[in-house]
Design a protein around this motif. Structure first.
Motif, PDB file in Angstrom:
ATOM      1  N   ASP A  93       0.838  -1.208   0.000  1.00  0.00           N
ATOM      2  CA  ASP A  93       0.000   0.000   0.000  1.00  0.00           C
ATOM      3  C   ASP A  93       0.873   1.258   0.000  1.00  0.00           C
ATOM      4  N   THR A  94       1.841   1.266   0.921  1.00  0.00           N
ATOM      5  CA  THR A  94       2.698   2.447   1.046  1.00  0.00           C
ATOM      6  C   THR A  94       3.514   2.648  -0.225  1.00  0.00           C
ATOM      7  N   GLY A  95       4.044   1.533  -0.747  1.00  0.00           N
ATOM      8  CA  GLY A  95       4.839   1.609  -1.967  1.00  0.00           C
ATOM      9  C   GLY A  95       4.043   2.193  -3.122  1.00  0.00           C
ATOM     10  N   VAL A  96       2.805   1.744  -3.275  1.00  0.00           N
ATOM     11  CA  VAL A  96       1.956   2.241  -4.355  1.00  0.00           C
ATOM     12  C   VAL A  96       1.694   3.737  -4.178  1.00  0.00           C
ATOM     13  N   SER A  97       1.478   4.138  -2.922  1.00  0.00           N
ATOM     14  CA  SER A  97       1.217   5.563  -2.670  1.00  0.00           C
ATOM     15  C   SER A  97       2.444   6.425  -2.981  1.00  0.00           C
ATOM     16  N   ARG A  98       3.635   5.801  -3.006  1.00  0.00           N
ATOM     17  CA  ARG A  98       4.861   6.552  -3.326  1.00  0.00           C
ATOM     18  C   ARG A  98       5.284   6.391  -4.784  1.00  0.00           C
ATOM     19  N   GLY A  99       4.461   5.698  -5.560  1.00  0.00           N
ATOM     20  CA  GLY A  99       4.771   5.635  -6.987  1.00  0.00           C
ATOM     21  C   GLY A  99       5.230   4.282  -7.509  1.00  0.00           C
ATOM     22  N   HIS A 100       5.292   3.257  -6.637  1.00  0.00           N
ATOM     23  CA  HIS A 100       5.658   1.917  -7.130  1.00  0.00           C
ATOM     24  C   HIS A 100       4.441   1.250  -7.765  1.00  0.00           C
ATOM     25  N   LYS A 101       4.714   0.291  -8.668  1.00  0.00           N
ATOM     26  CA  LYS A 101       3.627  -0.527  -9.204  1.00  0.00           C
ATOM     27  C   LYS A 101       3.491  -1.763  -8.317  1.00  0.00           C
ATOM     28  N   ARG A 102       2.266  -2.052  -7.899  1.00  0.00           N
ATOM     29  CA  ARG A 102       2.050  -3.114  -6.912  1.00  0.00           C
ATOM     30  C   ARG A 102       2.644  -4.468  -7.336  1.00  0.00           C
ATOM     31  N   PRO A 103       2.338  -4.963  -8.552  1.00  0.00           N
ATOM     32  CA  PRO A 103       2.883  -6.299  -8.889  1.00  0.00           C
ATOM     33  C   PRO A 103       4.415  -6.329  -8.942  1.00  0.00           C
ATOM     34  N   GLU A 104       4.997  -5.239  -9.404  1.00  0.00           N
ATOM     35  CA  GLU A 104       6.468  -5.198  -9.482  1.00  0.00           C
ATOM     36  C   GLU A 104       7.104  -5.186  -8.099  1.00  0.00           C
TER      37      GLU A 104
END
Ligand SMILES: Nc1ncnc2c1ncn2[C@@H]1O[C@H](COP(=O)(O)OP(=O)(O)O)[C@@H](O)[C@H]1O
Ligand SMILES: [Mg+2]
Length: 305
Positions: A190-201
């Protein structure tokens, strides 16, 4: 390659395992760095037996660096600074083993944009100077974790390989916790996605390490009663099923370290002398550390099935 070491709980064995794995990696010839990002409790000096940095360094550690007080954080060359005689000389063929400690009395801090930039700069430097860098994060959801997720999503770090190891004890509670830290609300994904990461990656670079695991079939456990072995075997089966159900089963486990009596009582690097001459630690523990060390920067070992 940068490896982020995290866990949901404290006391999982994250720091001691990481330190031993990176010590073994250095012995294999790699230049390695260990960054103490456990900002609320910067005690990595204790594990590496650096008396002067047991609770962080007096000045110029990672806290000072992120506050902007020093241009570079202090670094300790462990082949020189360790108080243990067996670590004081760099063995032939070994690479660098460098600790970046926190500051004495340093605590958690809220992260500013300036700090994220300093984090990016630090990781770029690590990538240039070392073969593999270990970033020991705090337990649970922390500012440090959010900061590195933010930093690694920046374009400047696009070419740096970043991977995650989530440490947990081999118990029901710890399995639930580790799963929650990664997949739960406001967890790493969740946090990663909010910072611009793509969830599956991001999900594809997260693996689990089981620590202090009892193998009911282990000969070291010869002293146990038959009832205990039977009970442990059943528990082990239950845990394997639980782990598989929450997605931290065989496809995502990166390694497993057996319970070792020495580590139960003392957080330290296990040297070959401890195993072969003094015989106070088990060879199977060192084998597990070496296996992790060997595979940690091999791309194919991180491929998803
Ligand atoms: N394989 C192991 N067997 C037995 N005890 C272990 C093992 N790994 C770690 N420990 C012990 O567990 C405790 C917590 O480890 P530590 O690395 O400090 O955890 P964390 O960094 O997750 O808080 C320490 O006393 C450590 O020596
Ligand atoms: Mg720790």
């Amino acid at each position: 390659v940068i490896i982020f070491a995290t866990s949901d709980k404290g006391g999982t064995g994250r720091s001691v395992t990481s330190a031993n794995v990176f010590y073994r990696k250095a012995l294999m010839g790699a230049d390695v760095a260990y960054l103490d990002f456990d900002f609320g409790s910067p005690t990595s000096g204790e594990i590496f037996s650096v008396q002067s940095a047991r609770r962080g360094v007096a000045r110029g550690g990672l806290h000072s660096y992120f506050r902007g007080d020093v241009p570079q954080p202090q670094q300790l060359d462990l082949w020189r600074e360790s108080d243990r005689a067996s670590l004081q000389k760099r063995p032939t063929g070994a690479g660098r083993l460098v600790l970046f400690p926190g500051d004495m009395g340093g605590g958690e801090f809220a992260v500013t944009e300036e700090m994220v930039k300093l984090c990016v700069r630090l990781f770029l430097r690590m990538e240039e100077e070392f073969d593999v860098t270990l970033v020991d994060l705090s337990a649970g959801r922390s500012y440090a974790t959010a900061m590195v997720l933010d930093a690694t999503a920046r374009p400047e770090l696009a070419n740096v390989t970043a991977r995650w190891l989530v440490f947990h004890r081999w118990t029901r509670q710890h399995i639930t916790a580790a799963d929650g830290l990664v997949n739960g609300v406001r967890g790493i994904l969740d946090t990663g996605v909010s910072r611009g990461h793509k969830r599956p990656e991001l999900a594809s670079v997260i693996r689990y390490v089981r620590t202090a695991v009892i193998d009911p079939a282990d000969k070291e456990l010869a002293g146990l009663r038959a009832e205990q072995v039977a009970w442990l075997t059943k528990c082990n089966g239950d845990l394997l099923r639980q782990a598989a159900q929450v997605g931290i089963g065989n496809t995502t486990v990166f390694g497993s370290v057996p319970l070792d009596a020495l580590l139960q009582w003392k957080e330290q690097l296990i040297t070959d002398t401890d195993v072969l001459t003094r015989q106070i630690a088990n060879q199977s523990t060192v084998d597990a550390f070496e296996d992790l060390a060997y595979r940690i920067d091999i791309d194919s070992e991180w491929e998803t099935l």
